[in-house]
Every structure is written in C-alpha cells, then in structure tokens.
Design a protein around this motif. Sequence first.
Motif, PDB file in Angstrom:
ATOM      1  N   HIS A  71       4.075  12.945   9.130  1.00 19.29           N
ATOM      2  CA  HIS A  71       5.078  14.010   9.186  1.00 19.29           C
ATOM      3  C   HIS A  71       4.928  14.860  10.444  1.00 19.29           C
ATOM      4  CE1 HIS A  71       6.173  13.937   4.611  1.00 19.29           C
ATOM      5  NE2 HIS A  71       6.447  12.813   5.243  1.00 19.29           N
ATOM      6  N   ALA A  72       3.699  15.019  10.917  1.00 17.70           N
ATOM      7  CA  ALA A  72       3.488  15.779  12.151  1.00 17.70           C
ATOM      8  C   ALA A  72       4.133  15.089  13.352  1.00 17.70           C
ATOM      9  CB  ALA A  72       1.987  15.959  12.397  1.00 17.70           C
ATOM     10  N   ARG A  73       4.358  13.783  13.232  1.00 20.22           N
ATOM     11  CA  ARG A  73       4.972  13.012  14.324  1.00 20.22           C
ATOM     12  C   ARG A  73       6.444  12.721  14.073  1.00 20.22           C
ATOM     13  NH1 ARG A  73      -0.148  12.584  14.094  1.00 20.22           N
ATOM     14  NH2 ARG A  73      -1.421  12.058  15.921  1.00 20.22           N
ATOM     15  N   GLY A  74       7.018  13.348  13.042  1.00 20.38           N
ATOM     16  CA  GLY A  74       8.419  13.112  12.729  1.00 20.38           C
ATOM     17  C   GLY A  74       8.668  11.778  12.061  1.00 20.38           C
ATOM     18  N   LEU A  75       7.609  11.138  11.569  1.00 19.29           N
ATOM     19  CA  LEU A  75       7.741   9.862  10.881  1.00 19.29           C
ATOM     20  C   LEU A  75       7.814  10.088   9.375  1.00 19.29           C
ATOM     21  CD1 LEU A  75       4.984   7.849  12.806  1.00 19.29           C
ATOM     22  CD2 LEU A  75       7.461   7.392  12.912  1.00 19.29           C
ATOM     23  N   GLN A  76       8.657   9.333   8.704  1.00 19.72           N
ATOM     24  CA  GLN A  76       8.650   9.314   7.255  1.00 19.72           C
ATOM     25  C   GLN A  76       7.563   8.342   6.787  1.00 19.72           C
ATOM     26  OE1 GLN A  76      12.623   8.767   5.614  1.00 19.72           O
ATOM     27  NE2 GLN A  76      13.519   9.585   7.491  1.00 19.72           N
ATOM     28  N   LEU A  77       7.044   8.572   5.600  1.00 23.75           N
ATOM     29  CA  LEU A  77       6.024   7.678   5.064  1.00 23.75           C
ATOM     30  C   LEU A  77       6.370   7.292   3.629  1.00 23.75           C
ATOM     31  CD1 LEU A  77       2.329   7.466   5.723  1.00 23.75           C
ATOM     32  CD2 LEU A  77       3.042   7.465   3.326  1.00 23.75           C
ATOM     33  N   GLU A  78       6.419   5.983   3.404  1.00 22.87           N
ATOM     34  CA  GLU A  78       6.640   5.445   2.073  1.00 22.87           C
ATOM     35  C   GLU A  78       5.346   4.811   1.568  1.00 22.87           C
ATOM     36  OE1 GLU A  78      10.079   3.033   1.517  1.00 22.87           O
ATOM     37  OE2 GLU A  78      11.288   4.178   2.950  1.00 22.87           O
ATOM     38  N   ALA A  79       5.049   5.022   0.298  1.00 23.38           N
ATOM     39  CA  ALA A  79       3.869   4.432  -0.326  1.00 23.38           C
ATOM     40  C   ALA A  79       4.213   3.020  -0.784  1.00 23.38           C
ATOM     41  CB  ALA A  79       3.414   5.278  -1.504  1.00 23.38           C
ATOM     42  N   TRP A  80       3.577   2.040  -0.157  1.00 22.85           N
ATOM     43  CA  TRP A  80       3.822   0.630  -0.447  1.00 22.85           C
ATOM     44  C   TRP A  80       2.863   0.185  -1.546  1.00 22.85           C
ATOM     45  CZ3 TRP A  80       2.234  -3.389   3.839  1.00 22.85           C
ATOM     46  CH2 TRP A  80       2.297  -4.677   3.313  1.00 22.85           C
ATOM     47  N   ILE A  81       3.445  -0.352  -2.618  1.00 19.62           N
ATOM     48  CA  ILE A  81       2.689  -0.736  -3.810  1.00 19.62           C
ATOM     49  C   ILE A  81       2.884  -2.214  -4.085  1.00 19.62           C
ATOM     50  CG2 ILE A  81       2.606  -0.482  -6.329  1.00 19.62           C
ATOM     51  CD1 ILE A  81       3.527   2.417  -5.924  1.00 19.62           C
ATOM     52  N   ASN A  82       1.796  -2.891  -4.383  1.00 19.25           N
ATOM     53  CA  ASN A  82       1.885  -4.212  -4.978  1.00 19.25           C
ATOM     54  C   ASN A  82       1.799  -4.010  -6.489  1.00 19.25           C
ATOM     55  OD1 ASN A  82       0.895  -6.790  -6.137  1.00 19.25           O
ATOM     56  ND2 ASN A  82       1.052  -7.446  -4.012  1.00 19.25           N
ATOM     57  N   PRO A  83       2.887  -4.213  -7.227  1.00 20.31           N
ATOM     58  CA  PRO A  83       2.901  -3.743  -8.618  1.00 20.31           C
ATOM     59  C   PRO A  83       1.960  -4.481  -9.559  1.00 20.31           C
ATOM     60  CG  PRO A  83       4.936  -4.909  -8.067  1.00 20.31           C
ATOM     61  CD  PRO A  83       4.201  -4.726  -6.795  1.00 20.31           C
ATOM     62  N   TYR A  84       1.816  -5.811  -9.412  1.00 22.14           N
ATOM     63  CA  TYR A  84       1.093  -6.588 -10.410  1.00 22.14           C
ATOM     64  C   TYR A  84      -0.293  -7.068  -9.978  1.00 22.14           C
ATOM     65  CZ  TYR A  84       5.700  -7.164 -12.691  1.00 22.14           C
ATOM     66  OH  TYR A  84       6.907  -6.949 -13.293  1.00 22.14           O
ATOM     67  N   ARG A  85      -0.508  -7.301  -8.693  1.00 18.60           N
ATOM     68  CA  ARG A  85      -1.718  -8.012  -8.259  1.00 18.60           C
ATOM     69  C   ARG A  85      -2.989  -7.202  -8.508  1.00 18.60           C
ATOM     70  NH1 ARG A  85      -1.633  -9.665  -2.158  1.00 18.60           N
ATOM     71  NH2 ARG A  85      -1.940  -7.418  -1.910  1.00 18.60           N
ATOM     72  N   LEU A  86      -4.004  -7.893  -9.044  1.00 19.70           N
ATOM     73  CA  LEU A  86      -5.325  -7.305  -9.270  1.00 19.70           C
ATOM     74  C   LEU A  86      -6.395  -7.952  -8.400  1.00 19.70           C
ATOM     75  CD1 LEU A  86      -5.232  -7.149 -13.179  1.00 19.70           C
ATOM     76  CD2 LEU A  86      -4.940  -5.230 -11.603  1.00 19.70           C
ATOM     77  N   GLN A  87      -6.299  -9.241  -8.182  1.00 22.60           N
ATOM     78  CA  GLN A  87      -7.275  -9.954  -7.370  1.00 22.60           C
ATOM     79  C   GLN A  87      -6.589 -11.103  -6.638  1.00 22.60           C
ATOM     80  OE1 GLN A  87     -10.220 -11.043 -10.446  1.00 22.60           O
ATOM     81  NE2 GLN A  87     -11.782 -10.104  -9.144  1.00 22.60           N
ATOM     82  N   ALA A  88      -7.086 -11.398  -5.444  1.00 21.09           N
ATOM     83  CA  ALA A  88      -6.754 -12.631  -4.736  1.00 21.09           C
ATOM     84  C   ALA A  88      -8.021 -13.475  -4.754  1.00 21.09           C
ATOM     85  CB  ALA A  88      -6.313 -12.338  -3.310  1.00 21.09           C
ATOM     86  N   GLY A  89      -8.005 -14.553  -5.535  1.00 23.49           N
ATOM     87  CA  GLY A  89      -9.257 -15.246  -5.785  1.00 23.49           C
ATOM     88  C   GLY A  89     -10.163 -14.338  -6.593  1.00 23.49           C
ATOM     89  N   GLN A  90     -11.351 -14.101  -6.074  1.00 20.40           N
ATOM     90  CA  GLN A  90     -12.296 -13.190  -6.728  1.00 20.40           C
ATOM     91  C   GLN A  90     -12.403 -11.854  -6.004  1.00 20.40           C
ATOM     92  OE1 GLN A  90     -13.872 -13.991  -9.717  1.00 20.40           O
ATOM     93  NE2 GLN A  90     -12.445 -15.704  -9.587  1.00 20.40           N
ATOM     94  N   VAL A  91     -11.476 -11.580  -5.099  1.00 20.01           N
ATOM     95  CA  VAL A  91     -11.517 -10.361  -4.286  1.00 20.01           C
ATOM     96  C   VAL A  91     -10.394  -9.430  -4.728  1.00 20.01           C
ATOM     97  CG1 VAL A  91     -11.361  -9.444  -1.938  1.00 20.01           C
ATOM     98  CG2 VAL A  91     -12.490 -11.644  -2.348  1.00 20.01           C
ATOM     99  N   PRO A  92     -10.726  -8.149  -4.943  1.00 21.60           N
ATOM    100  CA  PRO A  92     -12.051  -7.527  -4.868  1.00 21.60           C
ATOM    101  C   PRO A  92     -12.838  -7.722  -6.169  1.00 21.60           C
ATOM    102  CG  PRO A  92     -10.436  -5.877  -5.442  1.00 21.60           C
ATOM    103  CD  PRO A  92      -9.660  -7.155  -5.242  1.00 21.60           C
ATOM    104  N   ALA A  93     -14.138  -7.427  -6.087  1.00 22.02           N
ATOM    105  CA  ALA A  93     -14.936  -7.348  -7.309  1.00 22.02           C
ATOM    106  C   ALA A  93     -14.439  -6.151  -8.112  1.00 22.02           C
ATOM    107  CB  ALA A  93     -16.416  -7.194  -6.960  1.00 22.02           C
ATOM    108  N   LEU A  94     -14.090  -6.373  -9.367  1.00 21.56           N
ATOM    109  CA  LEU A  94     -13.446  -5.328 -10.168  1.00 21.56           C
ATOM    110  C   LEU A  94     -14.472  -4.376 -10.757  1.00 21.56           C
ATOM    111  CD1 LEU A  94     -10.815  -7.528 -12.039  1.00 21.56           C
ATOM    112  CD2 LEU A  94     -10.501  -6.186  -9.949  1.00 21.56           C
ATOM    113  N   CYS A  95     -14.182  -3.081 -10.644  1.00 21.72           N
ATOM    114  CA  CYS A  95     -15.079  -2.064 -11.196  1.00 21.72           C
ATOM    115  C   CYS A  95     -14.703  -1.774 -12.645  1.00 21.72           C
ATOM    116  CB  CYS A  95     -15.020  -0.787 -10.360  1.00 21.72           C
ATOM    117  SG  CYS A  95     -13.455   0.109 -10.494  1.00 21.72           S
TER     118      CYS A  95
END
Length: 400
Positions: free
Chosen positions: A133-157
């Motif tokens: 915002h300080a640079r006059g840019l808008q920012l959207e929060a990009w969400i991957n709605p369903y994904r939890l892991q790709a393969g075994q990454v990340p290790a889940l807490c």
Amino acid sequence: MRYIRYILLLAAVFFLAPLAVLPRRAAGADEPAAPTPAATAQPAAAAPYRAVWVSYLEWQQVDFSTQAAFAADVEAMLDDIAGLGATVVLAQVRPFGDALYPSAYFPFSHICTGTQGQDPGFDPLAVMIAAAHARGLQLEAWINPYRLQAGQVPALCAESPARLHPEWVRYTDSGAVLDPSSAAVRQYIADGVEELCRSYPLDGIHFDDYFYPVQDPDFDAADYAASGTALRLDDWRRENVNALMELCHAAAQRYGVRFGAAPAGDPELNYTLQYSDAARWLRQGTVDYLMPQLYWGQAYEKDGDTAHSLPRLAAAWAALPRAAGVQLYAGLGAYRIGAGDGSDSGSEWVSGHALADQLALLAHSGITGVGLYRYASLFDNPDYPALAESEAAALRAAWK
C-alpha cells in the motif's frame, strides 16, 4: 449524598460508555453486526488490473529470520513490481493448509521457519500489505483452498487441519487435500476467508486452479454414496465446488473485499477434469473477477490443433456471458520465457517481447486486465536472464 451519587454516575459513564460502541446483535441473531469494509490502496476502478503472482516458491527465497530482514526482501520485490507498471500483487499466503499470518484456523506455514506451526515472531502478511500500500499497489491474499501436502511436503504439525480433523482428509498419488465434498470443510475454508477479510485491509481474496485433484471415482466414492444425491458423480462434484465458491464469495462480500479465481485456461477441461464450472461463476456472479490461466502463445499449435492458442482461448472465454460487474482478466505465463510452451510451430517465447505482444492481442479481445505468473520468471530468472530483462522492459513500455 448528592456528591456520592455524582461520583457513582461518573463511574458508570466511564465503565459503561465503551459498551455503547460495541457491535450489537439482533435478538436471537447468531451473526455479528455487519463489519466496515476494509480499506484498499485505491478504488478498484481507479487503476487498470495488472497483477503479478508471488508464490510460495518466491517466499522460499526470502529471509524470514527477522521482521526487518523480511521487510527488506519484500520491499525490493514490490519495487520491481511497481516499477513494471503493475497495480496488484497476488501474494500466496496459504499454500498448504498453513498460513503466512497468525490464524485461528491454520498453523504458521513451514515457509516461514522451516517447521510448520512455528511462529516466526512477526506477521509476514501485515508487512506485505503495508509495503504494498505504501507503493500504491493493491494486495490480494492468494489461497490454495484444498491442498495440504505435495507428496510428503510439508511435514504436518499437530495444529494442521489434517491432524485436527483427519476425517476431512483425502489422499492422492500427489499428496493430501481437504475433502471437497465435505460441508464442514467448505465452511472451514470460508471461515478462513472471513478471518483474513476481518483482520487485514486486503484488496482481494484470490483462489488458484487447484480444485478437484483427480477424476478417479474411488476418490470420494463413500462420500458420494452417503450423500444420497440423484446427481451424476461429475455434476455432484461440480456442485461441491460451486458451494465452496459461493460461501467464500459471500464471506468476502461482507467485508467489501473482491473475490476472484484463476481457473485452468481451457474452459472445457475445467468443467470435465477439475469439476470447476467457471462459466457459471461468471454468469451468476459467484466471483468478482475470473482470470483463466492462458499460458500458451499466440501461434501455439500441437499436432495441427490450435485450440490452446492464446487467440482461441481468449475468444472462448470472452464469449461467455457475465453477470453485471463481473470482470474477465487473463493470466499470462511469464514462466514460458525462453522455455517455450511446447508448440510445434516454433517458439515466440524467445523474442524478448512475447508478453507485451500478448497484451495487445488481449486488448483486441476486450480483455484488459492481466496477471503474470510469476515474479521470479521476470526478475530472478537464472536460465534466461537476458530474455527476462527484455520482457520486463517491453512490459514497462506497454504499461507506462
């Protein structure tokens, strides 16, 4: 006695006055009072939509050791984006059922510290928004709605939704995802969207193209059987995705935050393979904008078929009916620079101005908003640095 009553009256005013400004609920209401819309860097109509995706792959190269170090790296990236003439940053903040911000629903991302659930000691998203915002840019929060892991990454807490709600998880050959057919999952994701909109002055919520991960009927056979639906499996899956999109759009709308998605570039494959009825979203206004990923060149041809060429895909999307106020943008594949798109007709991706040329073609189709995937392809491209620099220069000239 009169003096004592006066003192008691003052005390009552002092302690009770703050309660007068708290949100009030109607009798029997379960929902909080309507929130004030979040402030944005600039009204959406005030600037053309020129976005750059910043993914978790970029965040892996950023220094999260301290807030100051993180801010310095982020500011350098945003200077590049603003200098390009872009107006929007699509910042991936929830890549694997985890978050680059403190959340009541999702643990801190492993991207921050190397360990999922570990607090980096500051709020990365708040830093991003302030710097944008300080640079006059808008920012959207990009969400991957369903994904939890790709393969075994990340290790889940232990705080991962996969650990807290194992009944919500489905596994595929490529990893773990939240179950798209679960109403509880859909509400959980929508609650996470609302948390973001309530907590931050975001300009948008952005979903990528990861919806149903497979076509295998065994993936959700038990859920399908238990649903008792009369719908065919394909249609039932599409209704599950539609229900998620409607919930999340409604959550963003309550806060005056735009909601958009970037489905895969082929409308038919969206519908048949990912069960994403993007045409319906446009027609019914389930999104405020749609930005299909049109990642092929103007001359793309495969085995004599030009169906995935940029002109044909852009025309197909532009021909779809849209509800009033819904915008159609196009995602362009900056990652194709130098590497090409696999076309049999040779590569236009070595010209140094492929993306700028694509902007001109899209404008003729009535599509003026674009997103570029992704930041590093233009500004940190080890394989084709000279080409990337030329592409960035051509974009600057087009967006000056």
